[in-house]
Scaffold this motif. Structure first.
Motif, short mmCIF file in Angstrom:
data_model
loop_
_atom_site.label_atom_id
_atom_site.label_comp_id
_atom_site.label_asym_id
_atom_site.label_seq_id
_atom_site.Cartn_x
_atom_site.Cartn_y
_atom_site.Cartn_z
N UNK A 195 0.87 -1.18 0.00
CA UNK A 195 0.00 0.00 0.00
C UNK A 195 0.91 1.23 0.00
N UNK A 196 0.71 2.11 -0.95
CA UNK A 196 1.52 3.33 -1.03
C UNK A 196 1.05 4.34 0.01
N UNK A 197 2.01 4.94 0.69
CA UNK A 197 1.69 6.03 1.61
C UNK A 197 1.38 7.28 0.79
N UNK A 198 0.43 8.05 1.25
CA UNK A 198 0.11 9.32 0.60
C UNK A 198 -0.20 10.36 1.66
N UNK A 199 -0.01 11.60 1.33
CA UNK A 199 -0.38 12.67 2.26
C UNK A 199 -1.89 12.71 2.41
N UNK A 200 -2.63 12.43 1.35
CA UNK A 200 -4.09 12.38 1.45
C UNK A 200 -4.50 11.28 2.42
N UNK A 201 -3.89 10.09 2.30
CA UNK A 201 -4.19 9.00 3.21
C UNK A 201 -3.83 9.34 4.65
N UNK A 202 -2.69 10.02 4.82
CA UNK A 202 -2.28 10.47 6.15
C UNK A 202 -3.32 11.42 6.74
N UNK A 203 -3.78 12.38 5.94
CA UNK A 203 -4.77 13.34 6.43
C UNK A 203 -6.07 12.65 6.83
N UNK A 204 -6.51 11.68 6.04
CA UNK A 204 -7.71 10.93 6.38
C UNK A 204 -7.48 10.17 7.70
N UNK A 205 -6.33 9.53 7.82
CA UNK A 205 -6.00 8.78 9.03
C UNK A 205 -5.97 9.71 10.25
N UNK A 206 -5.41 10.91 10.09
CA UNK A 206 -5.30 11.86 11.20
C UNK A 206 -6.59 12.63 11.45
N UNK A 207 -7.57 12.48 10.55
CA UNK A 207 -8.84 13.20 10.63
C UNK A 207 -8.63 14.71 10.56
N UNK A 208 -7.77 15.11 9.60
CA UNK A 208 -7.57 16.53 9.33
C UNK A 208 -7.72 16.74 7.82
N UNK A 209 -7.97 17.95 7.42
CA UNK A 209 -8.07 18.27 6.00
C UNK A 209 -6.67 18.53 5.44
N UNK A 210 -6.57 18.52 4.12
CA UNK A 210 -5.29 18.86 3.51
C UNK A 210 -4.96 20.33 3.76
N UNK A 211 -5.98 21.16 3.92
CA UNK A 211 -5.76 22.56 4.29
C UNK A 211 -5.11 22.63 5.67
N UNK A 212 -5.59 21.82 6.61
CA UNK A 212 -4.99 21.79 7.95
C UNK A 212 -3.54 21.31 7.87
N UNK A 213 -3.26 20.31 7.01
CA UNK A 213 -1.89 19.84 6.83
C UNK A 213 -1.00 20.98 6.37
N UNK A 214 -1.48 21.74 5.39
CA UNK A 214 -0.71 22.89 4.88
C UNK A 214 -0.47 23.91 5.99
N UNK A 215 -1.46 24.10 6.85
CA UNK A 215 -1.31 25.05 7.95
C UNK A 215 -0.29 24.55 8.98
N UNK A 216 -0.28 23.25 9.25
CA UNK A 216 0.74 22.70 10.16
C UNK A 216 2.14 22.95 9.60
N UNK A 217 2.28 22.85 8.28
CA UNK A 217 3.59 23.08 7.66
C UNK A 217 4.09 24.50 7.93
N UNK A 218 3.17 25.44 8.08
CA UNK A 218 3.52 26.84 8.28
C UNK A 218 3.69 27.22 9.75
N UNK A 219 3.19 26.37 10.65
CA UNK A 219 3.25 26.70 12.08
C UNK A 219 4.67 26.62 12.61
N UNK A 220 4.98 27.52 13.53
CA UNK A 220 6.31 27.53 14.16
C UNK A 220 6.59 26.19 14.82
N UNK A 221 7.76 25.63 14.52
CA UNK A 221 8.19 24.39 15.14
C UNK A 221 7.74 23.13 14.43
N UNK A 222 6.81 23.24 13.47
CA UNK A 222 6.27 22.06 12.80
C UNK A 222 6.93 21.79 11.45
N UNK A 223 7.71 22.74 10.94
CA UNK A 223 8.30 22.61 9.60
C UNK A 223 9.20 21.39 9.45
N UNK A 224 10.04 21.15 10.45
CA UNK A 224 10.98 20.02 10.37
C UNK A 224 10.22 18.68 10.36
#
Length: 175
Positions: free
Chosen positions: A66-95
């Motif tokens: 089974x291929x990992x995907x960011x979409x699959x990760x977001x579904x698993x985490x119960x967050x939207x892809x918009x929320x994923x993008x916002x986590x990428x921008x949050x202080x301390x979450x970039x790494x």
């Protein structure tokens, strides 16, 4: 029921506005992503294969990667892809988000390189080949689907081993 007093400012007493983030720290996000990685490994896709055995037709389920995907990760985490993008921008979450993105990308690339995933689909998903025209040694070539598939497979092999398969010059497409 009585209405709120005129001019009330009760809303100002809230300590925060909006829903709290699901992952308060990068470590929380990493732990949840690691659960997704484990889930992907523990839940392969299955394909039913039919074989002709000595006692007749035999059916078997074959586990497929089974291929990992960011979409699959977001579904698993119960967050939207918009929320994923916002986590990428949050202080301390970039790494952490970068590491997660790299793990997902590497898993797909290595799976395609080992013929465990469809190389054409993964190459397009990873942006490795989404055109049928290639610029080879300064000349533009148009390739048929079969030639393009062969070229993609060669590029994946080069990426996996670090050297052109079969020696120099073999990676050239047909004219």
């Amino acid at each position: 029921m009585m209405p709120a007093p005129v001019g009330n400012r009760f809303w100002e007493q809230r300590s925060s506005h909006g829903r709290k983030p699901i992952f308060a720290t990068p470590d929380d996000l990493w732990s949840a992503a690691a659960e997704y990685f484990e889930w992907v490994e523990a839940n392969p896709l299955t394909e039913e294969k039919v074989f002709n055995g000595k006692d007749g037709i035999v059916r078997a389920d074959i586990a497929k990667m089974r291929a990992m995907t960011i979409t699959g990760l977001c579904i698993f985490l119960d967050i939207s892809q918009q929320a994923w993008s916002e986590y990428k921008q949050r202080d301390g979450f970039g790494e952490i988000t970068t590491r997660i993105d790299e793990i997902v990308r590497t898993q797909k690339f290595e799976g395609a390189s080992a013929d465990l995933l469809n190389a054409n689909i993964i190459a397009r998903d990873l942006g490795l080949a989404d055109k049928s025209e290639l610029n080879v040694a300064g000349s533009l070539q148009t390739m048929s689907g079969e030639d393009l598939d062969a070229r993609i497979a060669l590029l994946l092999e080069e990426g996996r081993t670090g050297a052109p398969p079969g020696g120099a010059g073999k990676a050239e497409g047909k004219k």
